[in-house]
Design a protein around this motif. Sequence first.
Motif, PDB file in Angstrom:
ATOM      1  N   GLN A 144     -22.218  38.052   1.709  1.00 49.04           N
ATOM      2  CA  GLN A 144     -21.339  38.363   2.821  1.00 49.04           C
ATOM      3  C   GLN A 144     -20.533  37.135   3.193  1.00 49.04           C
ATOM      4  OE1 GLN A 144     -24.390  39.706   5.566  1.00 49.04           O
ATOM      5  NE2 GLN A 144     -23.908  41.840   5.135  1.00 49.04           N
ATOM      6  N   ASN A 145     -19.241  37.336   3.362  1.00 48.65           N
ATOM      7  CA  ASN A 145     -18.360  36.221   3.684  1.00 48.65           C
ATOM      8  C   ASN A 145     -18.333  36.029   5.205  1.00 48.65           C
ATOM      9  OD1 ASN A 145     -16.517  34.165   3.404  1.00 48.65           O
ATOM     10  ND2 ASN A 145     -14.755  35.562   3.283  1.00 48.65           N
ATOM     11  N   ILE A 146     -19.329  35.311   5.718  1.00 50.90           N
ATOM     12  CA  ILE A 146     -19.413  35.046   7.149  1.00 50.90           C
ATOM     13  C   ILE A 146     -18.892  33.641   7.406  1.00 50.90           C
ATOM     14  CG2 ILE A 146     -20.977  34.776   9.117  1.00 50.90           C
ATOM     15  CD1 ILE A 146     -22.767  36.873   7.849  1.00 50.90           C
ATOM     16  N   SER A 147     -17.852  33.530   8.196  1.00 51.49           N
ATOM     17  CA  SER A 147     -17.229  32.238   8.453  1.00 51.49           C
ATOM     18  C   SER A 147     -18.051  31.425   9.441  1.00 51.49           C
ATOM     19  CB  SER A 147     -15.816  32.436   9.004  1.00 51.49           C
ATOM     20  OG  SER A 147     -15.864  32.996  10.310  1.00 51.49           O
ATOM     21  N   VAL A 148     -17.831  30.114   9.406  1.00 45.57           N
ATOM     22  CA  VAL A 148     -18.529  29.227  10.332  1.00 45.57           C
ATOM     23  C   VAL A 148     -18.106  29.515  11.764  1.00 45.57           C
ATOM     24  CG1 VAL A 148     -16.797  27.399  10.070  1.00 45.57           C
ATOM     25  CG2 VAL A 148     -19.091  26.812  10.830  1.00 45.57           C
ATOM     26  N   LYS A 149     -16.846  29.916  11.945  1.00 42.47           N
ATOM     27  CA  LYS A 149     -16.359  30.221  13.295  1.00 42.47           C
ATOM     28  C   LYS A 149     -17.057  31.451  13.866  1.00 42.47           C
ATOM     29  CE  LYS A 149     -11.834  28.040  12.879  1.00 42.47           C
ATOM     30  NZ  LYS A 149     -10.363  28.214  12.921  1.00 42.47           N
TER      31      LYS A 149
ATOM     32  N   LEU B  39     -15.323  21.259  15.021  1.00 43.84           N
ATOM     33  CA  LEU B  39     -14.661  21.985  13.937  1.00 43.84           C
ATOM     34  C   LEU B  39     -13.158  21.723  13.952  1.00 43.84           C
ATOM     35  CD1 LEU B  39     -16.524  25.417  14.005  1.00 43.84           C
ATOM     36  CD2 LEU B  39     -16.585  23.731  12.181  1.00 43.84           C
ATOM     37  N   ARG B  40     -12.577  21.742  15.133  1.00 42.69           N
ATOM     38  CA  ARG B  40     -11.133  21.508  15.240  1.00 42.69           C
ATOM     39  C   ARG B  40     -10.785  20.057  14.904  1.00 42.69           C
ATOM     40  NH1 ARG B  40      -9.332  25.021  20.635  1.00 42.69           N
ATOM     41  NH2 ARG B  40      -9.784  27.070  19.723  1.00 42.69           N
ATOM     42  N   THR B  41     -11.613  19.138  15.367  1.00 46.08           N
ATOM     43  CA  THR B  41     -11.375  17.713  15.094  1.00 46.08           C
ATOM     44  C   THR B  41     -11.497  17.418  13.607  1.00 46.08           C
ATOM     45  OG1 THR B  41     -12.307  17.156  17.260  1.00 46.08           O
ATOM     46  CG2 THR B  41     -12.067  15.367  15.681  1.00 46.08           C
TER      47      THR B  41
ATOM     48  N   ARG C 129     -27.486  34.795   7.564  1.00 41.74           N
ATOM     49  CA  ARG C 129     -26.718  35.348   6.452  1.00 41.74           C
ATOM     50  C   ARG C 129     -25.732  34.331   5.877  1.00 41.74           C
ATOM     51  NH1 ARG C 129     -24.402  40.597   9.051  1.00 41.74           N
ATOM     52  NH2 ARG C 129     -25.295  39.739  10.970  1.00 41.74           N
ATOM     53  N   ARG C 130     -25.195  33.481   6.749  1.00 42.30           N
ATOM     54  CA  ARG C 130     -24.297  32.433   6.240  1.00 42.30           C
ATOM     55  C   ARG C 130     -25.083  31.370   5.493  1.00 42.30           C
ATOM     56  NH1 ARG C 130     -19.545  29.944   6.071  1.00 42.30           N
ATOM     57  NH2 ARG C 130     -19.481  27.692   6.441  1.00 42.30           N
ATOM     58  N   LEU C 131     -26.265  31.018   5.993  1.00 37.06           N
ATOM     59  CA  LEU C 131     -27.101  30.034   5.307  1.00 37.06           C
ATOM     60  C   LEU C 131     -27.562  30.554   3.946  1.00 37.06           C
ATOM     61  CD1 LEU C 131     -29.392  28.718   8.204  1.00 37.06           C
ATOM     62  CD2 LEU C 131     -27.527  27.486   7.097  1.00 37.06           C
ATOM     63  N   LEU C 132     -27.938  31.831   3.904  1.00 32.62           N
ATOM     64  CA  LEU C 132     -28.459  32.424   2.662  1.00 32.62           C
ATOM     65  C   LEU C 132     -27.362  32.618   1.620  1.00 32.62           C
ATOM     66  CD1 LEU C 132     -30.874  35.023   4.270  1.00 32.62           C
ATOM     67  CD2 LEU C 132     -31.560  33.150   2.782  1.00 32.62           C
TER      68      LEU C 132
ATOM     69  N   THR D 100     -23.580  25.512  10.910  1.00 36.12           N
ATOM     70  CA  THR D 100     -24.342  26.758  10.869  1.00 36.12           C
ATOM     71  C   THR D 100     -25.816  26.502  11.125  1.00 36.12           C
ATOM     72  OG1 THR D 100     -22.762  27.631   9.252  1.00 36.12           O
ATOM     73  CG2 THR D 100     -24.848  28.810   9.494  1.00 36.12           C
ATOM     74  N   ARG D 101     -26.335  25.385  10.586  1.00 35.10           N
ATOM     75  CA  ARG D 101     -27.730  25.049  10.863  1.00 35.10           C
ATOM     76  C   ARG D 101     -27.925  24.788  12.364  1.00 35.10           C
ATOM     77  NH1 ARG D 101     -29.672  21.060   6.954  1.00 35.10           N
ATOM     78  NH2 ARG D 101     -28.400  19.567   8.084  1.00 35.10           N
ATOM     79  N   SER D 102     -26.931  24.215  13.006  1.00 32.77           N
ATOM     80  CA  SER D 102     -27.014  23.953  14.442  1.00 32.77           C
ATOM     81  C   SER D 102     -27.076  25.258  15.232  1.00 32.77           C
ATOM     82  CB  SER D 102     -25.811  23.118  14.904  1.00 32.77           C
ATOM     83  OG  SER D 102     -25.828  21.843  14.318  1.00 32.77           O
ATOM     84  N   THR D 103     -26.190  26.209  14.913  1.00 32.46           N
ATOM     85  CA  THR D 103     -26.214  27.489  15.634  1.00 32.46           C
ATOM     86  C   THR D 103     -27.519  28.222  15.361  1.00 32.46           C
ATOM     87  OG1 THR D 103     -25.020  28.598  13.818  1.00 32.46           O
ATOM     88  CG2 THR D 103     -23.712  27.736  15.645  1.00 32.46           C
TER      89      THR D 103
END
Length: 301
Positions: free
Chosen positions: A4-9, A59-61, A136-139, A159-162
């Motif tokens: 699954q293409n789950i974005s970091v945002k 992320l923006r920086t 799902r993003r990590l996997l 993603t690990r932080s969230t």
Amino acid sequence: MPKQNISVKRTVFTSLSVDILDVILNSIAAILTGSVVMLAETLQGISDLISDLFLIIGLRTSENKSKKYTFGGGKAIYFWVLLSVMIMIFFTAGLSIYFGIQRIVNPRPLQSLFITYLILIISVFTNGYAVSVSSRRLLDGKEYKYIFKAFRETNRVTTRSTFIFDLSGVLGALTGLIAISVSVIAGNPIFDGIGAIAIGIIMISLSLYQINKLREMLIGKNIHTNLKNNLKKEILKIPEVTKITGLKGMHIGVEKLFIILDIKVKRDLKTTEIEKVVKKLKEKIKKAEPKVKEVQIELSD
């Protein structure tokens, strides 16, 4: 499990939405019940909310390009993640443990228990959903049984932080349910205080793990062995390359890699031909691994 293409945002904004809901519900429960467990949950929600805002700034920086930084501002995300972890340790965990100790010293009866149970159960499910998005993003298409391995090995620090924020939300809510249930069964409100202390300890433990992983990234953690081997296979497909004498990689931000390659080429190649080989190598490496943003190639004698 299909990829699954789950974005970091998406992971950050899902976590942010859950944290806003947590702060609203838990603060209401803390006021109505007088429970320090609910106060600890409120503090955790505030901490996670601030931390998610830091991640958005990071992320923006990290996407900014400046001549001041050779490889861009990608590593800025590590600074903002570190700030978010510091808030979790010194603000949320510290206050949770402090108020927990105060409740043990000065126990008070709990009120409006139905509201407490309801909000904690809602928190388990909302944070659980946020954990599933980060998972799902990590996997990245792997089965859920590999989640702990993916969590340990991932270089997706945001993603690990969230995942950590939301996992601490789930564990905190479950701890709260257990602590308040024991308080009711035993007829002793000190377990409410013990629950708040336990929530603080959980957050400190997860934060220290994250700090250790950040340390690796800031020092310059090498790329994964599997990726290195795959790149070598692609490089050796170019007939002009006779030998790879060195291949190093470093993470320079979110989904950004810097590769340093040492190779030997055929001796009879002219300067123009070597330039074409170098160009072809860079294109091949970036095509094989889209995360590679910078490639430095050196020729060995």
